[in-house]
Design an enzyme around this catalytic site. Structure first.
Site, PDB file in Angstrom:
ATOM      1  N   LYS A  98       0.864  -1.190   0.000  1.00 35.77           N
ATOM      2  CA  LYS A  98       0.000   0.000   0.000  1.00 35.77           C
ATOM      3  C   LYS A  98       0.897   1.236   0.000  1.00 35.77           C
ATOM      4  CE  LYS A  98      -4.191  -1.682   2.155  1.00 35.77           C
ATOM      5  NZ  LYS A  98      -3.876  -3.085   1.848  1.00 35.77           N
ATOM      6  N   ASP A 132      -1.475  -2.230  -4.096  1.00 36.83           N
ATOM      7  CA  ASP A 132      -2.885  -2.268  -3.685  1.00 36.83           C
ATOM      8  C   ASP A 132      -3.586  -0.963  -4.052  1.00 36.83           C
ATOM      9  OD1 ASP A 132      -2.738  -4.778  -2.595  1.00 36.83           O
ATOM     10  OD2 ASP A 132      -2.753  -4.118  -0.503  1.00 36.83           O
ATOM     11  N   GLN A 161     -10.499  -1.079  -9.009  1.00 36.39           N
ATOM     12  CA  GLN A 161     -11.704  -1.356  -8.204  1.00 36.39           C
ATOM     13  C   GLN A 161     -12.952  -1.134  -9.057  1.00 36.39           C
ATOM     14  OE1 GLN A 161     -10.077   1.753  -5.923  1.00 36.39           O
ATOM     15  NE2 GLN A 161      -9.985   0.594  -4.016  1.00 36.39           N
ATOM     16  N   ARG A 182      -4.978  -6.687 -11.131  1.00 35.27           N
ATOM     17  CA  ARG A 182      -5.932  -7.340 -10.226  1.00 35.27           C
ATOM     18  C   ARG A 182      -7.237  -6.549 -10.252  1.00 35.27           C
ATOM     19  NH1 ARG A 182      -4.316  -6.603  -4.241  1.00 35.27           N
ATOM     20  NH2 ARG A 182      -2.739  -8.170  -4.711  1.00 35.27           N
ATOM     21  N   GLY A 186     -13.745  -3.492  -4.656  1.00 35.26           N
ATOM     22  CA  GLY A 186     -13.413  -2.242  -3.953  1.00 35.26           C
ATOM     23  C   GLY A 186     -13.934  -2.295  -2.530  1.00 35.26           C
ATOM     24  N   ALA A 187     -13.099  -1.859  -1.574  1.00 31.97           N
ATOM     25  CA  ALA A 187     -13.397  -2.118  -0.165  1.00 31.97           C
ATOM     26  C   ALA A 187     -13.601  -0.867   0.688  1.00 31.97           C
ATOM     27  CB  ALA A 187     -12.261  -2.947   0.437  1.00 31.97           C
ATOM     28  N   THR A 224     -11.934 -12.081  -6.441  1.00 32.05           N
ATOM     29  CA  THR A 224     -13.297 -12.057  -5.896  1.00 32.05           C
ATOM     30  C   THR A 224     -13.610 -13.400  -5.253  1.00 32.05           C
ATOM     31  OG1 THR A 224     -15.632 -11.702  -6.426  1.00 32.05           O
ATOM     32  CG2 THR A 224     -14.324 -12.803  -8.116  1.00 32.05           C
ATOM     33  N   ARG A 286     -12.530  -3.863   7.273  1.00 31.22           N
ATOM     34  CA  ARG A 286     -13.018  -3.945   5.885  1.00 31.22           C
ATOM     35  C   ARG A 286     -13.567  -5.344   5.602  1.00 31.22           C
ATOM     36  NH1 ARG A 286      -8.543  -0.507   4.948  1.00 31.22           N
ATOM     37  NH2 ARG A 286      -7.205  -2.183   4.195  1.00 31.22           N
ATOM     38  N   ALA A 289     -16.987  -5.530   7.124  1.00 27.89           N
ATOM     39  CA  ALA A 289     -17.966  -4.750   6.349  1.00 27.89           C
ATOM     40  C   ALA A 289     -18.461  -5.543   5.140  1.00 27.89           C
ATOM     41  CB  ALA A 289     -17.353  -3.435   5.898  1.00 27.89           C
ATOM     42  N   GLU A 290     -17.604  -6.445   4.630  1.00 30.37           N
ATOM     43  CA  GLU A 290     -17.993  -7.232   3.455  1.00 30.37           C
ATOM     44  C   GLU A 290     -18.990  -8.315   3.790  1.00 30.37           C
ATOM     45  OE1 GLU A 290     -13.637  -6.497   1.658  1.00 30.37           O
ATOM     46  OE2 GLU A 290     -14.093  -8.485   2.446  1.00 30.37           O
TER      47      GLU A 290
HETATM   48  C1  FAD Z   1      -6.848 -10.933  -3.500  1.00 32.14           C
HETATM   49  C2  FAD Z   1      -7.650  -9.731  -3.160  1.00 32.14           C
HETATM   50  C3  FAD Z   1      -7.020  -8.503  -3.096  1.00 32.14           C
HETATM   51  C4  FAD Z   1      -7.771  -7.352  -2.839  1.00 32.14           C
HETATM   52  N1  FAD Z   1      -7.146  -6.134  -2.892  1.00 32.14           N
HETATM   53  C5  FAD Z   1      -7.901  -5.018  -2.741  1.00 32.14           C
HETATM   54  C6  FAD Z   1      -7.334  -3.724  -2.927  1.00 32.14           C
HETATM   55  O1  FAD Z   1      -6.142  -3.560  -3.233  1.00 32.14           O
HETATM   56  N2  FAD Z   1      -8.137  -2.651  -2.764  1.00 32.14           N
HETATM   57  C7  FAD Z   1      -9.475  -2.767  -2.440  1.00 32.14           C
HETATM   58  O2  FAD Z   1     -10.171  -1.748  -2.334  1.00 32.14           O
HETATM   59  N3  FAD Z   1     -10.020  -3.975  -2.234  1.00 32.14           N
HETATM   60  C8  FAD Z   1      -9.277  -5.099  -2.373  1.00 32.14           C
HETATM   61  N4  FAD Z   1      -9.858  -6.328  -2.194  1.00 32.14           N
HETATM   62  C9  FAD Z   1     -11.193  -6.432  -1.563  1.00 32.14           C
HETATM   63  C10 FAD Z   1     -12.305  -6.351  -2.572  1.00 32.14           C
HETATM   64  O3  FAD Z   1     -12.384  -5.051  -3.107  1.00 32.14           O
HETATM   65  C11 FAD Z   1     -13.672  -6.693  -1.926  1.00 32.14           C
HETATM   66  O4  FAD Z   1     -13.948  -5.779  -0.907  1.00 32.14           O
HETATM   67  C12 FAD Z   1     -13.736  -8.096  -1.351  1.00 32.14           C
HETATM   68  O5  FAD Z   1     -13.047  -9.020  -2.135  1.00 32.14           O
HETATM   69  C13 FAD Z   1     -15.192  -8.561  -1.259  1.00 32.14           C
HETATM   70  O6  FAD Z   1     -15.762  -8.597  -2.535  1.00 32.14           O
HETATM   71  P1  FAD Z   1     -16.094  -9.958  -3.315  1.00 32.14           P
HETATM   72  O7  FAD Z   1     -15.727  -9.743  -4.737  1.00 32.14           O
HETATM   73  O8  FAD Z   1     -15.451 -11.101  -2.663  1.00 32.14           O
HETATM   74  O9  FAD Z   1     -17.667 -10.033  -3.321  1.00 32.14           O
HETATM   75  P2  FAD Z   1     -18.749  -9.971  -2.152  1.00 32.14           P
HETATM   76  O10 FAD Z   1     -20.057  -9.746  -2.840  1.00 32.14           O
HETATM   77  O11 FAD Z   1     -18.352  -9.045  -1.065  1.00 32.14           O
HETATM   78  O12 FAD Z   1     -18.705 -11.439  -1.566  1.00 32.14           O
HETATM   79  C14 FAD Z   1     -19.158 -12.577  -2.276  1.00 32.14           C
HETATM   80  C15 FAD Z   1     -19.220 -13.765  -1.313  1.00 32.14           C
HETATM   81  O13 FAD Z   1     -17.894 -14.075  -0.850  1.00 32.14           O
HETATM   82  C16 FAD Z   1     -17.902 -14.395   0.521  1.00 32.14           C
HETATM   83  N5  FAD Z   1     -17.142 -13.376   1.273  1.00 32.14           N
HETATM   84  C17 FAD Z   1     -16.719 -12.189   0.786  1.00 32.14           C
HETATM   85  N6  FAD Z   1     -16.032 -11.507   1.737  1.00 32.14           N
HETATM   86  C18 FAD Z   1     -16.065 -12.259   2.836  1.00 32.14           C
HETATM   87  C19 FAD Z   1     -15.520 -12.098   4.147  1.00 32.14           C
HETATM   88  N7  FAD Z   1     -14.831 -11.012   4.487  1.00 32.14           N
HETATM   89  N8  FAD Z   1     -15.725 -13.095   5.063  1.00 32.14           N
HETATM   90  C20 FAD Z   1     -16.384 -14.196   4.698  1.00 32.14           C
HETATM   91  N9  FAD Z   1     -16.930 -14.410   3.468  1.00 32.14           N
HETATM   92  C21 FAD Z   1     -16.773 -13.460   2.563  1.00 32.14           C
HETATM   93  C22 FAD Z   1     -19.342 -14.460   0.931  1.00 32.14           C
HETATM   94  O14 FAD Z   1     -19.814 -15.753   0.694  1.00 32.14           O
HETATM   95  C23 FAD Z   1     -20.004 -13.489  -0.026  1.00 32.14           C
HETATM   96  O15 FAD Z   1     -21.367 -13.723  -0.206  1.00 32.14           O
HETATM   97  C24 FAD Z   1      -9.151  -7.469  -2.529  1.00 32.14           C
HETATM   98  C25 FAD Z   1      -9.778  -8.711  -2.587  1.00 32.14           C
HETATM   99  C26 FAD Z   1      -9.060  -9.821  -2.914  1.00 32.14           C
HETATM  100  C27 FAD Z   1      -9.774 -11.139  -3.010  1.00 32.14           C
END
Ligand code: FAD
Length: 306
Positions: A98, A132, A161, A182, A186-187, A224, A286, A289-290
């Site tokens: 970061k 990141d 993102q 990647r 977005g988080a 994802t 974060r 929050a997901e």
């Molecule tokens: C390898 C990687 C690197 C990342 N790098 C960044 C970055 O540099 N900047 C940034 O802003 N964001 C980053 N993220 C976070 C990303 O932006 C999302 O916030 C996060 O991945 C949740 O989104 P999702 O696509 O998994 O979908 P979602 O709709 O959030 O989740 C889909 C399903 O996955 C499962 N799941 C998701 N999250 C969780 C959790 N925390 N605990 C348990 N189960 C869960 C659940 O079953 C959920 O229904 C990264 C994510 C990954 C996987």
């Protein structure tokens, strides 16, 4: 709504103090974080590699406010890369960085010098670095640093993102030969002026961005846990005739570990994002929050200090 409240709490020092010292925090931290030290990160990396998974390691910390702290972070990455090299864990393990932890918030030039030193060490160790993505106020600066680093270290990876309205255009810019991107949802908590707010709009943007990356000539990293988007990723890879070494899936340590193994066993490259260090609070918030189901934890932590 709940997501916004948790993301606001991620920036509150008062809540941070309560959560960090609550006994209930320990189990959730263990689930998402490798441990506090380089040795912990190495041990988890060995275990993941033994299961056929690739790794990207993040030394926790962000929004650094002084040069000394930024240099400590740089030195920790250098120590980590030396240790990975000595343990023969490169190139399977790379590092995620970061820029805000390296001084971006107060001195972009210093952040560049710090990340450049990390990229040079990664190159010497036979691996690479991914930058990141943080909140939208840093996007232009981060992409600018990325462009400069790529001149010297062409494998340096970007993160885009899908929730940002600008990202489809950024994907077009970066879907070029040798470019590692990647794509994640977005988080951070972002205003409507720059980011889609509804889940469906974010998912649709993710698919549009994925189409751009998969149809381009770069190396897409599909980050994802969303089962529908993983299936679309598999579908687009077939559609655009990408073999398993021409893209990868990425997931977070502790999230859907069975799915990580299933995809790896199906022949895909799967990279696990593995954080370590003591500054786990914003990262963990974060993650909470997901997944609203995890919020019970937060309530218990706050009640235990009530
Ligand atoms: C390898 C990687 C690197 C990342 N790098 C960044 C970055 O540099 N900047 C940034 O802003 N964001 C980053 N993220 C976070 C990303 O932006 C999302 O916030 C996060 O991945 C949740 O989104 P999702 O696509 O998994 O979908 P979602 O709709 O959030 O989740 C889909 C399903 O996955 C499962 N799941 C998701 N999250 C969780 C959790 N925390 N605990 C348990 N189960 C869960 C659940 O079953 C959920 O229904 C990264 C994510 C990954 C996987």
């Amino acid at each position: 709504m709940l997501r916004s409240v948790i993301l606001a709490a991620a920036r509150s020092h008062r809540v941070e103090r309560i959560v960090e010292t609550a006994p209930v925090s320990r189990s959730i931290v263990r689930r998402f974080i490798a441990g506090e030290h380089v040795d912990d990160a190495l041990q988890r990396t060995r275990e993941l590699a033994a299961d056929g998974l690739a790794v990207t390691i993040d030394y926790l910390g962000e929004d650094t406010t002084n040069p000394e702290q930024a240099e400590t972070t740089r030195d920790e990455y250098i120590k980590l890369l030396d240790a990975l090299h000595a343990a023969e864990l490169t190139p399977a393990a790379e590092v995620s960085v970061k820029l805000s932890a390296l001084g971006q918030v107060f001195d972009e030039k210093l952040a560049y010098e710090n990340v450049r030193a990390i990229c040079a060490k990664a190159s010497e160790a036979g691996t690479t670095v991914t930058l990141d993505a943080e909140d939208h106020t840093t996007t232009d600066s981060t992409l600018d640093v990325l462009g400069r680093l790529r001149g010297e270290f062409p494998t340096t990876g970007a993160v885009l993102q899908a929730y940002l309205r600008r990202t489809e255009a950024d994907c077009r810019e970066l879907a070029v030969e040798g470019s590692r991107v990647r794509l994640c949802k977005g988080a951070y908590r972002e205003p409507e002026s720059v980011a889609y707010q509804g889940r469906l709009d974010v998912d649709k943007s993710y698919v549009r961005c994925l189409n751009v990356l998969m149809s381009g000539t770069g190396y897409p990293m599909v980050a994802t846990h969303d089962p529908r988007l993983v299936a679309i990723g598999e579908d687009r890879a077939k559609w655009f005739e990408r073999s398993p070494d021409e893209f990868e899936f990425q997931m977070l340590y502790g999230v859907r570990p069975d799915e990580q193994l299933r995809l790896a066993q199906a022949g895909y490259t799967v990279r696990v994002y593995l954080p370590y260090g003591t500054q786990w609070y914003p990262y963990m918030m974060r993650r909470l929050a997901e997944r609203p189901a995890n919020v019970g934890f937060l309530a218990r932590a706050l009640r235990s200090r009530g």
